[in-house]
Write a protein that holds these residues in place. Structure first.
Motif: not given
Length: 635
Positions: A268, A391, A394, A535, A538, A565-566, A568-569, A571
């Protein structure tokens, strides 16, 4: 006997130190190390020069207790052993010890069968090598890393007859062969060996003088990093003083080298931790001038075009605060010269936008420590520059979910270019996203940069793929609509979605970390780690744009997945995972780590295809494969 007394004291000191560390205080014994089942072969190497520092023990246990682990004597001075050692010492000083010892080589370490006292004397006087009649013991081949490295050495030795360099990473001997200008399988001449010995000895002396023996890397690891950076041929002409200067300047490159790449991933953007009074670029400093180094032109490369859009974004975002300049069509060979030119024109922040420019970026950064130089690459282990990447897996996961829901059949297509770090994660994420909405979905994988290349799109059509993931974006000059995620009917593409590399936001945040002082807080407390900004959604630097004509249910699903995903809940690589070979992760509550995602060398079970080897790729792939190619050679 005076020399024996000195050696005896060194031996007792080493003996006690090893005892305190819980180690065997005397010489290692080869007979105690060899497999008890005798499953090994013996090969006579004849008389060779044995590097003194690679002689680590004795063949049998009979003489082991006469020496400490460093080969210094530990028997009292009034013994017959001491008298013989002292006579050998005198002989060495007056005539030199020339009689070959007899030794066994096992895993590129040497164990003395005859001549232990000669080795002890030579080690005491810091000799470089000793002639020896050597028998090599070849262990059975296994999948252990040390065994694989050893057999890479055996192949290298057959070509070079060099036994004094060692590495801790797979593939290093082949890299050395290439770095010195030798083709694969090309034997070395006697002149080649003499030249190499000269360069290596100069480097090793300076490296050790700086304390290199205390680093967790071999001299060979450091030497390979050194010649990869400065070029082997150029070092042949340099003096010891010039080598000394370069070694000192490049020291942190050696500290982060070796078997384990020490890369600290920043997942981040950093947040400012102190007031703006502590800026790295104070108010009195000239405004930042930022250079972008492009391998191709925005008109010929979608990758370059995306970064050029990022450059234009920061010109708007920062208004009069910064100025920018770009250099287009720069080759790998011209990277360092171009960066030097940019610095000469006043640029104090430089983005080199391809992994092929890593070496040029590092050399320029070593020469100009006050200039911020960043390279667009993933998991790159260099201390003097910082690296950045997105990343993208994602976004590929979301693309896979859209593809799985929109396919007329269970067959999807995926076109990839290079098998480099991060790309395999994108392929697998796409496959997992498709499987999420369609358990029977299969992803047919094609590579566009193979030497024996056929039209990837046509091949996928022939295989019946109804939805295909192609190149991420187009350039304005190309009117083709075969990009992003598209379905094909009657040879006409219908665009469904495309991944977005938002380099503008990425660059904006990186520049702000420099301008507001947060940059220095990214410095690791461990000074030997490289920093890579990786990054994703998120940080708003990765996204997916999809067609408004998608079914309502598909859009709702994509928005829900994007949100999780944004936040971070979620993967994409969480839960039970299977590769083409079997289970990768069996715990439903676990997720793959960031490093496991980056270094993926396997394909998901519903991918139909394979990962090509470097020799199968076009020549233009070599620069990026050298820097970012998968480390594994077996797929």
């Amino acid at each position: 006997m005076i020399e024996y007394d000195k050696a005896y004291r060194l031996g007792k000191k080493d003996y006690q130190a090893r005892l305190m560390r819980g180690q065997q205080p005397t010489l290692k014994v080869l007979d105690d190390i060899l497999p008890s089942d005798n499953h090994y072969a013996e090969v006579s190497l004849g008389v060779v020069q044995i590097p003194i520092d690679r002689i680590v023990g004795t063949k049998t246990g009979g003489r082991s207790s006469a020496f400490a682990g460093n080969f210094m004597p530990i028997l009292a001075g009034e013994t017959e052993f001491a008298a013989k050692w002292a006579n050998l010492s005198t002989s060495h000083l007056e005539e030199g010890i020339q009689d070959p010892i007899k030794a066994y080589e096992y895993m590129n370490e040497f164990y003395v069968a005859e001549g232990n006292k000669r080795v002890s004397v030579l080690k005491f006087f810091d000799a470089v090598s000793v002639p020896g009649n050597v028998i090599r013991i070849l262990p059975p081949r296994t999948k252990e890393k040390s065994n694989k490295i050893y057999y890479e050495f055996v192949d290298f030795y057959e070509l070079s007859k060099i036994n004094y360099i060692w590495f801790s990473s797979l593939g290093s001997f082949a890299k050395l062969q290439e770095a010195v200008g030798k083709g694969e399988g090309e034997p070395w001449t006697e002149d080649d060996r003499l030249d190499f010995s000269f360069v290596y000895a100069k480097f090793a002396a300076e490296y050790r003088a700086n304390g290199g023996d205390k680093l967790p890397v071999t001299v060979g690891d450091a030497f390979l990093a050194f010649i990869s950076l400065y070029g082997y041929k150029s070092l042949e002409e340099k003096t010891s003083n010039e080598i000394r200067e370069l070694v000192a300047k490049s020291w942190e490159e050696f500290e982060i080298g070796g078997a384990e790449k020490k890369v600290e991933l920043r997942m981040e953007p950093a947040r400012e931790k102190k007031p703006l009074l502590n800026r790295i670029l104070p108010m009195s400093a000239p405004k930042p001038k930022i250079a972008f180094i492009y391998e191709k032109t925005p008109g010929s490369s979608a990758w370059t075009y995306a970064h050029e859009l990022g450059r234009q974004h920061i010109e708007q975002a920062f208004s009069d605060e910064v100025s920018t300049v770009c250099y287009e069509g720069i080759t790998q060979e011209l990277a360092e010269e171009t960066i030097e030119s940019a610095i000469g024109e006043g640029c104090n922040i430089i983005f080199s936008t391809t992994p092929a420019f890593v070496t040029g970026s590092v050399k320029a950064a070593i020469a100009h420590p006050d200039v911020r130089i960043l390279n667009c690459s993933l998991n790159t282990s260099h201390r003097y520059i910082r690296t950045y990447y997105a990343r993208m897996h994602e976004a590929k996961f979301l693309m896979g979910a859209i593809a799985g829901s929109m396919a007329d059949n269970n067959r999807l297509g995926y076109i990839a270019d290079y098998p480099i770090l991060g790309v395999i994660a994108g392929i697998n994420a796409f496959a997992l996203g498709a499987k999420l909405v369609n358990p029977r979905a299969e992803v047919y994988l094609e590579w566009s940069r193979l030497k024996e290349h056929e039209d990837s799109l046509e091949k996928l059509k022939q295989k019946g793929a109804s939805v295909i993931s192609g190149k991420d974006m187009n350039i304005p000059e190309d009117s083709s609509r075969f990009f992003g995620l598209f379905s094909v009917k009657n040879d006409y593409p219908r665009n469904l979605a495309m991944p977005l590399w938002h380099w503008g936001k990425f660059y904006e945040r990186l520049i702000r970390t420099i301008m507001d002082g947060a940059w220095k807080y990214d410095e690791s407390t461990d000074a030997v780690k490289a920093i890579n900004y990786w990054w994703g959604m998120s940080a708003d630097v990765v996204d997916v744009i999809y067609s408004q004509s998608l079914p309502i249910g598909t859009k709702r699903l994509v928005n829900l997945l994007k949100k999780t995903i944004h936040m971070e809940e979620f993967n994409p690589f969480a839960g039970i995972l299977y590769s083409q070979q079997g289970m990768v992760q069996g715990d439903p509550d676990q997720s793959l780590s960031a490093q496991e995602i980056i270094n993926m060398d396997w394909l998901a079970e519903n991918v139909i295809g394979s990962i090509p080897k470097p020799v199968e790729l076009q020549e233009e792939a070599k620069p990026i494969m050298d820097q970012q190619g998968l480390e594994t050679v077996e797929h």
